[in-house]
Design a protein around this motif. Structure first.
Motif, PDB file in Angstrom:
ATOM      1  N   MET A 286       0.833  -1.205   0.000  1.00  0.00           N
ATOM      2  CA  MET A 286       0.000   0.000   0.000  1.00  0.00           C
ATOM      3  C   MET A 286       0.865   1.253   0.000  1.00  0.00           C
ATOM      4  N   MET A 287       0.443   2.264  -0.748  1.00  0.00           N
ATOM      5  CA  MET A 287       1.317   3.439  -0.882  1.00  0.00           C
ATOM      6  C   MET A 287       1.546   4.160   0.453  1.00  0.00           C
ATOM      7  N   LEU A 288       0.603   4.028   1.365  1.00  0.00           N
ATOM      8  CA  LEU A 288       0.780   4.658   2.685  1.00  0.00           C
ATOM      9  C   LEU A 288       2.051   4.135   3.370  1.00  0.00           C
TER      10      LEU A 288
ATOM     11  N   ALA B 280      -3.748  17.142  11.192  1.00  0.00           N
ATOM     12  CA  ALA B 280      -4.612  15.949  11.272  1.00  0.00           C
ATOM     13  C   ALA B 280      -4.549  15.096  10.009  1.00  0.00           C
ATOM     14  N   PHE B 281      -4.237  15.713   8.867  1.00  0.00           N
ATOM     15  CA  PHE B 281      -4.122  14.947   7.622  1.00  0.00           C
ATOM     16  C   PHE B 281      -2.660  14.692   7.258  1.00  0.00           C
ATOM     17  N   GLY B 282      -1.749  14.912   8.195  1.00  0.00           N
ATOM     18  CA  GLY B 282      -0.333  14.730   7.915  1.00  0.00           C
ATOM     19  C   GLY B 282       0.214  15.902   7.118  1.00  0.00           C
TER      20      GLY B 282
ATOM     21  N   HIS C 231       3.021  12.046   1.976  1.00  0.00           N
ATOM     22  CA  HIS C 231       1.915  11.141   2.328  1.00  0.00           C
ATOM     23  C   HIS C 231       0.658  11.904   2.755  1.00  0.00           C
ATOM     24  N   TYR C 232       0.651  13.230   2.552  1.00  0.00           N
ATOM     25  CA  TYR C 232      -0.521  14.024   2.951  1.00  0.00           C
ATOM     26  C   TYR C 232      -1.796  13.318   2.476  1.00  0.00           C
ATOM     27  N   CYS C 233      -2.765  13.282   3.360  1.00  0.00           N
ATOM     28  CA  CYS C 233      -3.975  12.477   3.112  1.00  0.00           C
ATOM     29  C   CYS C 233      -4.607  12.726   1.738  1.00  0.00           C
ATOM     30  N   LEU C 234      -4.709  11.658   1.012  1.00  0.00           N
ATOM     31  CA  LEU C 234      -5.316  11.715  -0.323  1.00  0.00           C
ATOM     32  C   LEU C 234      -6.807  12.042  -0.242  1.00  0.00           C
TER      33      LEU C 234
ATOM     34  N   LEU D  47      -6.764  -0.156   0.726  1.00  0.00           N
ATOM     35  CA  LEU D  47      -6.267   1.057   1.396  1.00  0.00           C
ATOM     36  C   LEU D  47      -7.325   2.160   1.374  1.00  0.00           C
ATOM     37  N   LEU D  48      -7.924   2.383   0.217  1.00  0.00           N
ATOM     38  CA  LEU D  48      -8.905   3.476   0.119  1.00  0.00           C
ATOM     39  C   LEU D  48     -10.095   3.219   1.036  1.00  0.00           C
ATOM     40  N   LEU D  49     -10.505   1.981   1.073  1.00  0.00           N
ATOM     41  CA  LEU D  49     -11.654   1.638   1.907  1.00  0.00           C
ATOM     42  C   LEU D  49     -11.340   1.860   3.389  1.00  0.00           C
ATOM     43  N   VAL D  50     -10.194   1.347   3.808  1.00  0.00           N
ATOM     44  CA  VAL D  50      -9.867   1.407   5.243  1.00  0.00           C
ATOM     45  C   VAL D  50      -9.488   2.824   5.661  1.00  0.00           C
ATOM     46  N   ALA D  51      -8.629   3.471   4.835  1.00  0.00           N
ATOM     47  CA  ALA D  51      -8.154   4.809   5.203  1.00  0.00           C
ATOM     48  C   ALA D  51      -9.309   5.788   5.242  1.00  0.00           C
ATOM     49  N   GLY D  52     -10.326   5.542   4.401  1.00  0.00           N
ATOM     50  CA  GLY D  52     -11.415   6.498   4.312  1.00  0.00           C
ATOM     51  C   GLY D  52     -12.566   6.222   5.253  1.00  0.00           C
TER      52      GLY D  52
ATOM     53  N   LEU E 299       2.688   5.273  -7.481  1.00  0.00           N
ATOM     54  CA  LEU E 299       1.318   4.917  -7.077  1.00  0.00           C
ATOM     55  C   LEU E 299       0.474   6.166  -6.843  1.00  0.00           C
ATOM     56  N   ARG E 300       1.086   7.136  -6.162  1.00  0.00           N
ATOM     57  CA  ARG E 300       0.334   8.353  -5.826  1.00  0.00           C
ATOM     58  C   ARG E 300      -0.036   9.127  -7.093  1.00  0.00           C
ATOM     59  N   THR E 301       0.894   9.176  -8.074  1.00  0.00           N
ATOM     60  CA  THR E 301       0.606   9.884  -9.322  1.00  0.00           C
ATOM     61  C   THR E 301      -0.598   9.248 -10.010  1.00  0.00           C
TER      62      THR E 301
ATOM     63  N   PRO F 112     -10.002  16.186   0.978  1.00  0.00           N
ATOM     64  CA  PRO F 112     -11.179  16.935   0.494  1.00  0.00           C
ATOM     65  C   PRO F 112     -12.480  16.161   0.716  1.00  0.00           C
ATOM     66  N   LEU F 113     -12.429  14.857   0.516  1.00  0.00           N
ATOM     67  CA  LEU F 113     -13.642  14.049   0.722  1.00  0.00           C
ATOM     68  C   LEU F 113     -14.024  14.029   2.208  1.00  0.00           C
ATOM     69  N   ALA F 114     -13.022  13.829   3.072  1.00  0.00           N
ATOM     70  CA  ALA F 114     -13.302  13.765   4.512  1.00  0.00           C
ATOM     71  C   ALA F 114     -13.898  15.091   4.998  1.00  0.00           C
ATOM     72  N   ARG F 115     -13.330  16.197   4.509  1.00  0.00           N
ATOM     73  CA  ARG F 115     -13.833  17.520   4.916  1.00  0.00           C
ATOM     74  C   ARG F 115     -15.288  17.680   4.469  1.00  0.00           C
TER      75      ARG F 115
ATOM     76  N   VAL G 137     -20.326   5.958   1.504  1.00  0.00           N
ATOM     77  CA  VAL G 137     -19.738   6.903   0.542  1.00  0.00           C
ATOM     78  C   VAL G 137     -18.556   6.261  -0.201  1.00  0.00           C
ATOM     79  N   ILE G 138     -17.638   5.668   0.540  1.00  0.00           N
ATOM     80  CA  ILE G 138     -16.438   5.139  -0.128  1.00  0.00           C
ATOM     81  C   ILE G 138     -16.794   3.920  -0.971  1.00  0.00           C
ATOM     82  N   ALA G 139     -17.749   3.112  -0.488  1.00  0.00           N
ATOM     83  CA  ALA G 139     -18.152   1.936  -1.266  1.00  0.00           C
ATOM     84  C   ALA G 139     -18.794   2.387  -2.585  1.00  0.00           C
TER      85      ALA G 139
ATOM     86  N   TRP H 250       3.449  12.520  17.006  1.00  0.00           N
ATOM     87  CA  TRP H 250       2.149  12.746  17.658  1.00  0.00           C
ATOM     88  C   TRP H 250       1.437  13.957  17.061  1.00  0.00           C
ATOM     89  N   LEU H 251       0.593  13.677  16.066  1.00  0.00           N
ATOM     90  CA  LEU H 251      -0.192  14.736  15.412  1.00  0.00           C
ATOM     91  C   LEU H 251      -1.083  15.422  16.443  1.00  0.00           C
ATOM     92  N   ALA H 252      -1.640  14.614  17.362  1.00  0.00           N
ATOM     93  CA  ALA H 252      -2.577  15.149  18.366  1.00  0.00           C
ATOM     94  C   ALA H 252      -1.885  16.160  19.286  1.00  0.00           C
TER      95      ALA H 252
HETATM   96  C1  HEM Z   1     -11.082  12.615   8.816  1.00  0.00           C
HETATM   97  C2  HEM Z   1     -10.693  11.715   7.987  1.00  0.00           C
HETATM   98  C3  HEM Z   1      -9.262  11.377   7.684  1.00  0.00           C
HETATM   99  C4  HEM Z   1      -8.132  11.587   8.420  1.00  0.00           C
HETATM  100  C5  HEM Z   1      -8.010  12.248   9.785  1.00  0.00           C
HETATM  101  C6  HEM Z   1      -7.025  11.049   7.661  1.00  0.00           C
HETATM  102  C7  HEM Z   1      -5.710  11.103   8.068  1.00  0.00           C
HETATM  103  C8  HEM Z   1      -4.633  10.730   7.287  1.00  0.00           C
HETATM  104  C9  HEM Z   1      -3.254  10.908   7.644  1.00  0.00           C
HETATM  105  C10 HEM Z   1      -2.751  11.509   8.964  1.00  0.00           C
HETATM  106  C11 HEM Z   1      -2.489  10.447   6.625  1.00  0.00           C
HETATM  107  C12 HEM Z   1      -0.956  10.473   6.530  1.00  0.00           C
HETATM  108  C13 HEM Z   1      -0.306   9.363   7.286  1.00  0.00           C
HETATM  109  C14 HEM Z   1       1.193   9.459   7.291  1.00  0.00           C
HETATM  110  O1  HEM Z   1       1.799  10.422   6.820  1.00  0.00           O
HETATM  111  O2  HEM Z   1       1.799   8.520   7.809  1.00  0.00           O
HETATM  112  C15 HEM Z   1      -3.399   9.941   5.616  1.00  0.00           C
HETATM  113  C16 HEM Z   1      -3.014   9.348   4.440  1.00  0.00           C
HETATM  114  C17 HEM Z   1      -3.898   8.790   3.554  1.00  0.00           C
HETATM  115  N1  HEM Z   1      -5.281   8.909   3.573  1.00  0.00           N
HETATM  116 FE1  HEM Z   1      -6.385   9.810   4.954  1.00  0.00          FE
HETATM  117  N2  HEM Z   1      -7.511  10.523   6.491  1.00  0.00           N
HETATM  118  C18 HEM Z   1      -8.866  10.710   6.456  1.00  0.00           C
HETATM  119  C19 HEM Z   1      -9.739  10.357   5.454  1.00  0.00           C
HETATM  120  C20 HEM Z   1      -9.374   9.720   4.303  1.00  0.00           C
HETATM  121  C21 HEM Z   1     -10.268   9.352   3.237  1.00  0.00           C
HETATM  122  C22 HEM Z   1     -11.758   9.673   3.183  1.00  0.00           C
HETATM  123  C23 HEM Z   1      -9.512   8.667   2.316  1.00  0.00           C
HETATM  124  C24 HEM Z   1      -9.896   8.028   1.016  1.00  0.00           C
HETATM  125  C25 HEM Z   1     -10.952   8.149   0.361  1.00  0.00           C
HETATM  126  C26 HEM Z   1      -8.150   8.653   2.796  1.00  0.00           C
HETATM  127  C27 HEM Z   1      -7.101   8.068   2.141  1.00  0.00           C
HETATM  128  C28 HEM Z   1      -5.780   8.211   2.499  1.00  0.00           C
HETATM  129  C29 HEM Z   1      -4.689   7.624   1.742  1.00  0.00           C
HETATM  130  C30 HEM Z   1      -4.810   6.793   0.477  1.00  0.00           C
HETATM  131  C31 HEM Z   1      -3.504   7.996   2.409  1.00  0.00           C
HETATM  132  C32 HEM Z   1      -2.076   7.641   2.005  1.00  0.00           C
HETATM  133  C33 HEM Z   1      -1.498   8.742   1.164  1.00  0.00           C
HETATM  134  C34 HEM Z   1      -0.060   8.475   0.769  1.00  0.00           C
HETATM  135  O3  HEM Z   1       0.595   7.603   1.321  1.00  0.00           O
HETATM  136  O4  HEM Z   1       0.398   9.206  -0.127  1.00  0.00           O
HETATM  137  N3  HEM Z   1      -8.107   9.300   4.000  1.00  0.00           N
HETATM  138  N4  HEM Z   1      -4.703  10.146   6.019  1.00  0.00           N
END
Ligand code: HEM
Length: 419
Positions: free
Chosen positions: A98-100, A357-359, A363-366, A251-256, A110-112, A369-372, A161-163, A329-331
């Motif tokens: 997984m790209m994360l 919160a999104f890093g 690896h900034y959260c992909l 990854l998309l399912l779980v992360a989202g 992968l990210r591109t 925008p959807l989560a917001r 939503v993600i499904a 510790w992001l928190a």
């Molecule tokens: C409130 C909701 C969310 C939070 C707080 C969050 C938080 C994060 C954080 C902190 C990272 C970076 C982790 C690191 O640098 O080690 C990350 C990466 C990621 N997030 Fe989110 N996320 C959220 C929602 C989502 C959603 C809705 C999706 C997909 C639809 C998603 C997909 C991803 C993916 C694919 C990555 C990896 C990006 C990469 O490695 O380039 N996340 N997220």
């Protein structure tokens, strides 16, 4: 290094109320030795904790802090290669892909590709659909009733939503929900063997399911993310392999899912505790997006992430060794008074609000925008439907997780008119 400081992020005391402890640590021990850990190979290494905004932010952008231990240490240094036990081979291999959990250049490729498939326009187009899902979920709960907001709303909304975004048929949603739950448990800092074994089975099931769906979409492309991911090519004509598609789907399912669930639940919890704030947002719905940023800052759904050191480094004068692990510790960074005035106050008009919160960095959260968007729609819908929202039970339980800030349940009382 101060050996006398004992920080146990797994203790129930910390899990229930992490912020006081994190503030003390950020102030007094911004760089803390967290003890030694032992890898599967038997390799022993130090774990460090960083708490300040400056250190956490810098670490997230520093290429010397990596995700893949095999990029940091040679095979010899990693010790005798221990074969991954059969019981969780599928899971471990899937996560490694997984790209994360990847570094450049694999991460960049992968990210591109996924950036091309998952566009901001796609997210914008989803807005009215997310609203319909939110309205439908609350339909059985008119004002005046008591219900578990996590179970009925915060948990199902993001998974639906993600499904749907991916293109998973409605009939399969429940399976997706239960798989997502298990995968989330696997992502925690320390995981039991039993969870790993269950995660392995889920990974197998999910991959089998997704393989069929991909084959179907190859024959019959639709307007969904799976079809986009199958078709997308980079500038060199490269595409995602079948294996990469499967792991990207997981990854998309779980992360989202779990993350957004926590955002919605934490937002609702704060509204219950701060009725004045909830009323202000009802009067001025324009402030809701800013309120969501404050929820992300104050109760970040993902509390920490981690990296391995690719070379010996000194952070704030503390020497660390190549191969050591660093918990970011992001928190704690999000409440750093060096960056945020009145860091513990909820200010929906806070500007700028550069929380982590999104890093940050590559690896900034992909899905940010959807989560917001999901968070803002969910919060507005709750505030509009329920003129008053209160906690039905004083005692809340937080999931015993170091990584996620996650309520197990949130029983709320709703009423039609303010009392
Ligand atoms: C409130 C909701 C969310 C939070 C707080 C969050 C938080 C994060 C954080 C902190 C990272 C970076 C982790 C690191 O640098 O080690 C990350 C990466 C990621 N997030 Fe989110 N996320 C959220 C929602 C989502 C959603 C809705 C999706 C997909 C639809 C998603 C997909 C991803 C993916 C694919 C990555 C990896 C990006 C990469 O490695 O380039 N996340 N997220």
């Amino acid at each position: 290094m101060d050996e006398s400081v004992r920080f146990d992020p797994k203790s129930p005391l910390f899990v229930n109320d992490p912020h006081g402890m994190l503030s003390i640590l950020r102030e007094r021990h911004p760089v803390l030795w967290g003890g030694e850990a032992r890898a599967l190979s038997g390799r022993v290494f130090s774990v460090w904790h960083l708490f300040s905004y400056a250190d956490v932010g810098a670490a997230l952008k520093d290429a010397r802090l990596m995700r893949e231990i095999r990029h940091v240490l040679t095979d010899e240094e990693l010790g005798r290669a221990v074969p991954i036990p059969e019981e969780f081979q599928t899971l471990v291999n899937s996560q490694r892909n997984m790209m994360l959990f990847r570094d450049p250049p694999d991460h960049t490729r992968l990210r591109t590709l996924v950036n091309k498939a998952f566009t901001p326009r796609m997210v914008e187009r989803l807005a009215s659909h997310i609203q319909d899902i939110a309205t439908d979920l609350l339909e059985p709960w008119p004002a005046g009733q008591r219900f578990d907001l996590v179970q009925e709303f915060a948990f199902p909304l993001p998974v639906i939503v993600i499904a749907e975004l991916l293109g998973v048929p409605k009939a399969d949603r429940d399976r997706i929900k239960s798989w997502s739950r298990i995968f989330t448990q696997v992502l925690d800092v320390e995981v039991s063997l039993e969870t790993l074994v269950r995660g392995n089975q889920m990974t197998k099931d999910f991959r089998d399911y997704f393989r069929d769906l991909i084959a179907e979409r190859r024959r019959n492309p639709q307007q969904d993310l799976i079809s986009n991911l199958i078709q997308v090519t980079d500038d060199d004509g490269g595409q995602l392999s079948l294996e990469e598609l499967l792991d990207m789907g997981i990854l998309l399912l779980v992360a989202g899912h779990e993350t957004t669930r926590n955002l919605i639940a934490n937002a609702a919890w704060i509204m219950c505790r701060m009725p004045g704030l909830a009323d202000a947002l009802r009067r001025q719905p324009d402030l809701v997006p800013g309120a969501i940023e404050e929820v992300l800052r104050l109760e970040p759904p993902v509390m920490l992430t981690s990296r391995f050191l690719a070379e010996d480094l000194s952070i704030q004068g503390t020497a660390m060794k190549r191969g050591d692990e660093v918990s970011l510790w992001l928190a704690a960074a999000n409440r750093d008074p060096a960056v945020f005035a009145e860091p513990d106050a909820f200010r929906p008009d806070r500007s700028p609000n550069r929380h982590l919160a999104f890093g940050q960095g590559i690896h900034y959260c992909l899905g940010a925008p959807l989560a917001r968007q999901e968070g803002a729609i969910a919060l507005k819908t709750l505030l509009t439907r329920y003129p008053r929202l209160t906690l039905a039970e004083a005692d809340l339980t937080w999931t015993a997780s170091t990584t996620f800030r996650s309520l197990t349940a949130l029983e709320v009382e709703t009423s039609a008119a303010p009392q």
